[in-house]
Design a protein around this motif. Sequence first.
Motif, mmCIF file in Angstrom:
data_model
loop_
_atom_site.group_PDB
_atom_site.id
_atom_site.type_symbol
_atom_site.label_atom_id
_atom_site.label_comp_id
_atom_site.label_asym_id
_atom_site.label_seq_id
_atom_site.Cartn_x
_atom_site.Cartn_y
_atom_site.Cartn_z
ATOM 1 N N ALA A 286 0.880 -1.169 0.000
ATOM 2 C CA ALA A 286 0.000 0.000 0.000
ATOM 3 C C ALA A 286 0.912 1.212 0.000
ATOM 4 O O ALA A 286 2.064 1.126 0.435
ATOM 5 C CB ALA A 286 -0.870 -0.006 1.253
ATOM 6 N N THR B 283 2.858 4.251 1.242
ATOM 7 C CA THR B 283 3.284 4.646 2.584
ATOM 8 C C THR B 283 2.454 5.843 3.045
ATOM 9 O O THR B 283 2.224 6.765 2.266
ATOM 10 C CB THR B 283 4.771 5.027 2.550
ATOM 11 O OG1 THR B 283 5.513 3.838 2.290
ATOM 12 C CG2 THR B 283 5.237 5.625 3.871
ATOM 13 N N ALA B 284 2.030 5.817 4.311
ATOM 14 C CA ALA B 284 1.253 6.924 4.875
ATOM 15 C C ALA B 284 0.043 7.241 4.001
ATOM 16 O O ALA B 284 -0.278 8.397 3.742
ATOM 17 C CB ALA B 284 2.143 8.165 5.068
ATOM 18 N N ASP B 285 -0.621 6.182 3.565
ATOM 19 C CA ASP B 285 -1.770 6.268 2.667
ATOM 20 C C ASP B 285 -2.822 7.253 3.190
ATOM 21 O O ASP B 285 -3.323 8.100 2.445
ATOM 22 C CB ASP B 285 -2.389 4.866 2.550
ATOM 23 C CG ASP B 285 -3.243 4.719 1.301
ATOM 24 O OD1 ASP B 285 -3.253 5.647 0.478
ATOM 25 O OD2 ASP B 285 -3.896 3.667 1.167
ATOM 26 N N VAL C 97 3.054 8.896 -0.243
ATOM 27 C CA VAL C 97 4.300 9.561 -0.622
ATOM 28 C C VAL C 97 4.737 8.922 -1.942
ATOM 29 O O VAL C 97 4.901 7.700 -2.000
ATOM 30 C CB VAL C 97 5.403 9.303 0.428
ATOM 31 C CG1 VAL C 97 6.669 10.062 0.054
ATOM 32 C CG2 VAL C 97 4.931 9.699 1.816
ATOM 33 N N PHE D 250 6.948 5.588 -2.491
ATOM 34 C CA PHE D 250 7.165 4.859 -1.246
ATOM 35 C C PHE D 250 6.011 3.883 -0.983
ATOM 36 O O PHE D 250 4.853 4.260 -1.091
ATOM 37 C CB PHE D 250 7.250 5.825 -0.054
ATOM 38 C CG PHE D 250 8.559 6.551 0.047
ATOM 39 C CD1 PHE D 250 8.989 7.395 -0.954
ATOM 40 C CD2 PHE D 250 9.373 6.383 1.156
ATOM 41 C CE1 PHE D 250 10.191 8.070 -0.863
ATOM 42 C CE2 PHE D 250 10.584 7.057 1.264
ATOM 43 C CZ PHE D 250 10.995 7.905 0.258
ATOM 44 N N PHE D 251 6.353 2.664 -0.620
ATOM 45 C CA PHE D 251 5.332 1.653 -0.355
ATOM 46 C C PHE D 251 5.584 0.922 0.953
ATOM 47 O O PHE D 251 6.722 0.734 1.358
ATOM 48 C CB PHE D 251 5.288 0.630 -1.494
ATOM 49 C CG PHE D 251 4.713 1.203 -2.751
ATOM 50 C CD1 PHE D 251 3.340 1.185 -2.958
ATOM 51 C CD2 PHE D 251 5.532 1.789 -3.708
ATOM 52 C CE1 PHE D 251 2.795 1.745 -4.106
ATOM 53 C CE2 PHE D 251 4.999 2.352 -4.858
ATOM 54 C CZ PHE D 251 3.626 2.331 -5.062
ATOM 55 N N ASP D 252 4.508 0.526 1.614
ATOM 56 C CA ASP D 252 4.579 -0.381 2.761
ATOM 57 C C ASP D 252 4.211 -1.776 2.276
ATOM 58 O O ASP D 252 3.335 -1.921 1.427
ATOM 59 C CB ASP D 252 3.529 -0.006 3.824
ATOM 60 C CG ASP D 252 3.853 1.302 4.524
ATOM 61 O OD1 ASP D 252 4.897 1.904 4.210
ATOM 62 O OD2 ASP D 252 3.042 1.721 5.379
ATOM 63 N N ILE E 273 13.649 4.436 -0.785
ATOM 64 C CA ILE E 273 14.334 3.531 0.133
ATOM 65 C C ILE E 273 13.866 2.136 -0.202
ATOM 66 O O ILE E 273 12.706 1.805 0.018
ATOM 67 C CB ILE E 273 13.982 3.828 1.593
ATOM 68 C CG1 ILE E 273 14.209 5.293 1.912
ATOM 69 C CG2 ILE E 273 14.776 2.948 2.542
ATOM 70 C CD1 ILE E 273 15.631 5.716 1.904
#
Lengths: 648, 648
Positions: free
Chosen positions: B28, B30-32, B37, B40-42, B258
């Motif tokens: 998902a 990041t910081a959805d 962002v 950037f992904f989680d 990252i």
Amino acid sequence: APEMTTLKGRPLDRTAVDSLLRRRFFYAPTADIYGGVAGFFDFGPPGCSLQANIIETWRRHFVLEEDMLEVDSPMITPYAVLKSSGHVERFCDFVAKDSVNGDILRADHVVEEILEARLRGDKEARGETVEVAGNAKKKKKKKLKGETATEGLKLDDAVVQEYSEILAKIDNYDGTGLSELISKHDIRNPSSGNKFSLPVYTQNLMFAVSIGAGKLPAYLRPETAQGQFLNFSKLLEFNQQSMPLASASIGKSGRNEIAPRAGLLHYVDPEGGKKHHRFHEVADVKINLLDRHVQLAGKTNAIPITLGEAVQNGAVDNETIGYFIARIQLFLTKLGLDPNKIRFREHMENEMGKLLYFCVDAELLTSYGWIEAVGCADRSAYDLSCHTKATGVPLVVRESRKEPLVVTEFVAETHKAKFGPRFKKDRKAVQSVVDQLTQDVKEKLSLELKENGKITIDVPEVGDGKVELTSELIKIEQQTRTEYTREFIPNVIEPSFGIGRILYSLCEQVFWTREGSEERAVLSFPPAIAPTKVLLVPLSANPDFKPLVANLTKELRRQGLSTRVDDSSASIGKRYSRNDELGTPLGITVDFQSLKDETITLRDRDTTAQVRAGQDEIIEAIVRLVKGTETWSQISARLPKFEGQELE
Amino acid sequence: APEMTTLKGRPLDRTAVDSLLRRRFFYAPTADIYGGVAGFFDFGPPGCSLQANIIETWRRHFVLEEDMLEVDSPMITPYAVLKSSGHVERFCDFVAKDSVNGDILRADHVVEEILEARLRGDKEARGETVEVAGNAKKKKKKKLKGETATEGLKLDDAVVQEYSEILAKIDNYDGTGLSELISKHDIRNPSSGNKFSLPVYTQNLMFAVSIGAGKLPAYLRPETAQGQFLNFSKLLEFNQQSMPLASASIGKSGRNEIAPRAGLLHYVDPEGGKKHHRFHEVADVKINLLDRHVQLAGKTNAIPITLGEAVQNGAVDNETIGYFIARIQLFLTKLGLDPNKIRFREHMENEMGKLLYFCVDAELLTSYGWIEAVGCADRSAYDLSCHTKATGVPLVVRESRKEPLVVTEFVAETHKAKFGPRFKKDRKAVQSVVDQLTQDVKEKLSLELKENGKITIDVPEVGDGKVELTSELIKIEQQTRTEYTREFIPNVIEPSFGIGRILYSLCEQVFWTREGSEERAVLSFPPAIAPTKVLLVPLSANPDFKPLVANLTKELRRQGLSTRVDDSSASIGKRYSRNDELGTPLGITVDFQSLKDETITLRDRDTTAQVRAGQDEIIEAIVRLVKGTETWSQISARLPKFEGQELE
């Protein structure tokens, strides 16, 4: 803090441990050939392996055992997230600045260091032995420039008492308190002897970075928890909308240093006293508890207590946090840490103030004193509420109610079609104020509206801050509805593990030296945690041994056991000694007898005793030792003793 | 790039894959809830598990198989290190700035995007089918604001030819080249339609941070390799000073984003043509190779070739890099990537210029075209030399020579006792110039010294830049010595893996939908890679099933197999479908028959076929399927078929 001892109870020489760990490349200063970076370390092969085994044990003990859902977020976290969570404003330490050279030091640490040095000096003056091994002591003293007066300086009894009490509650001083201590007790920068500029001030602990050509401010994450909070709704959805829910993250975090951390979030319904359905399994686990009242009274004695008792007498707040404290104790002892060198320290009020929650730290005894290695916090509904407030996204659990709930309350409804044209760009601001009216205010306003046909509310962002609403635009009246679902923000219990600190403390706690030969150091890691499980030692470089060693390596690797071959020309005793330093629990020697009858010897690191048997029997014994299903004394009772070749 | 297809060869709809992966929380933004962002992904639970399985496979395939030494360094690297390594100056991309709104875009990417869009428009105009599934195409078009002219616009044949040639060698343009392309072909910002300010300029790819209250500048590491280079001597020492030596690091790196990376360094003796003793094991491995000459000729066709042939005909530089290219190919196919969707692209000269080495990238085909997922570089002795030069610490291997080497050469010796008093603070500068004199110069100077009793050398930092040395201070003469050891800087072959890119590409490559029901998507991960191995499905919520399911979970977990229970009220078919989306390869149903005779059914994700047998037999079959020692067709031939309850 009590003086640190080796595994065998002798005084621990920190220099000896540290030099072993560096020499065998457990770790080394980062960018060593460039002079290193203070506080930064690289792990070498045994350090990496030790770290991997600790993390693997952690994953089995917590994540698998409790069916936790893993999340992995990037290390970079946007500013907005950490602003909401309170980290931008409050994740700070108090620091003091050297008035001459500008050095910046942590205020609490410097007070601690100086007062402890003075107490040591006082002990010397009173002729009491200061139980620190030679080198470590020298090092400590060397650091204290400009503090020579402490050496052998006797203090008044009242001063000793005062210093001890300050140290017991050092974590509870705020900025004013620390500034007063520094001024009153003439605390100076130990490396320069200069005074500090007062008052002390706060410095944020996070590393600032920016994303995308400097446009978006961000920080390296100060903890792994935020990435889990932000994904709460997705995790709940993944868990098919059902509680209990728990998540886990492993990765590096940055607060002053970049350190590996592993964190769990266990979500608990705040109603019903935070019971835990497995608490009975751990009620008998005993810990050393240093509660806040003891610390505030200026004492530091931890009291042995079972979790069952601690929860019952209120020293530990609730069953859920008690359950995790017990699980932490069991995890730490599984790693090989000494139960007598573990204590749980409850946070005092000012510490909790930092991020607003109840917290107990597991601290481990090392030559640096007690160091915080695991935090276990009840973060209540704080974080989820912050993020809900900041984003408008409800981070809640919805559950069917067993009994429907009838609610009677005042409801304010705005007339959307007229609201827009009337307030235009301000409509959201006005609506937001209406949405946040409390029941009391709504009741008052409903009367006003009925009487005057209009009300006035405060909307600071709009015009002169007053907005008039007529009964055309708003309706406020009492309504009754039946709720079939219950909505709540779960509370969070968060155990959070500093892997690097656990690793270092473990190395100190399992360190010892052989009786009568101080240079022969041993690291007695439990077999499951040791970096390498088996050392393979051919008697000599004779090529006939090679096939047997290669085959053993293959067989052991097939069993998932890490091995290391030492076929150097050093004596067998020397080769074993070298691997005692690496903490390798088991050693196999291949000799000429092995070529004849395929028997090999197995050596135990801790006792240096050996047994001899066939290859399959020895491998089976190793598997059991590493799994923990058999102990060395059982193995050595059942397999033939061997007292041949080890010449040390 | 060829159009992307599903595992079954049908056009791939990227939107369908992406929405599945988000819906099932593989990842998902990041910081959805804060709006995300960019870039950037989680990872959610299945993403974490997939990532862990890929890394575990990597560790076995490379680290264990080759006895590599693992190193773990912090993500923060001091400025000085990256200055020496060349990253500060040269680790840059060319970017172009929108002349109106200031948007900054990567220059090569924007040229690529626009020219590809124009070629698509041309194809449409020529009535050729553009093979992109509906949604993905729509999305691509939507992005190209201000470029509406491309839709259906026919181009001259010569222009089509020119564009294709530019795209084939897009990675080889330098700043001037890119600026010319943008200007000549009127390339504009696709999201605004504005022109770019030219020329393009460089922007460093690294994230800047600072250590310790802003005092020490640093970067997030752009690669995991530097931490390994800096520890070279310690690793060599750990390896008992012996070659071959190889190290490995796993962790996140930061370059624009990252991302998790895994990197290896294999040190090789530069003498003797960089042979590899295991090359014969991989000489028959076949890859698709796109060599630099083909690209420079404006083509993009990769040619199937064995590594044996490629090394022999010089397309691949040497055996050692060839060995690792083959090992990379084997690793990628083991993960389940399609050999026809993997190619190895050799870097062109300007690309290598970036960090000065020979390099081949493994690229994976996705709906975004070919993306670089693994680099395999010969970094020569570059990095070790840089760090040696910067720190004065020799990063070299010393080996006993089999045959002693006799060396005759000119040696310059300074008279230390007189040198200090004569030059004082300049003595190091002067000594350093003396140390660096070449043989030719020394020979010339030795004659001069003999004739005049003095020489003059250039030392720019001292006085007027000229320093006179008399024969009292220096002696230069020819000497003969015998060397018994050889000292050399090893060369480094570095395979470096972008774990996130491999993971994403894998998800696209194993995606397909069931014939005739497009909404039933499947991710066919190999069992060893799949996030969850077994789904447990009790026929209904009947509590009688619970003990059996709990026992199965325990047994499977004991075998190290991850499971997931779905006891929801959905139909069995629906529950299986949901887990096909998670890529779960196997499913067990527990029904009323199970309660009677303890038999259970086992379902294969790919064929949906089922067998029925006793619990032990089924668990044994699962272990074999996951280990890869038996295939589903073997299992289904040997165990009784079951055609009962699955109603889909």
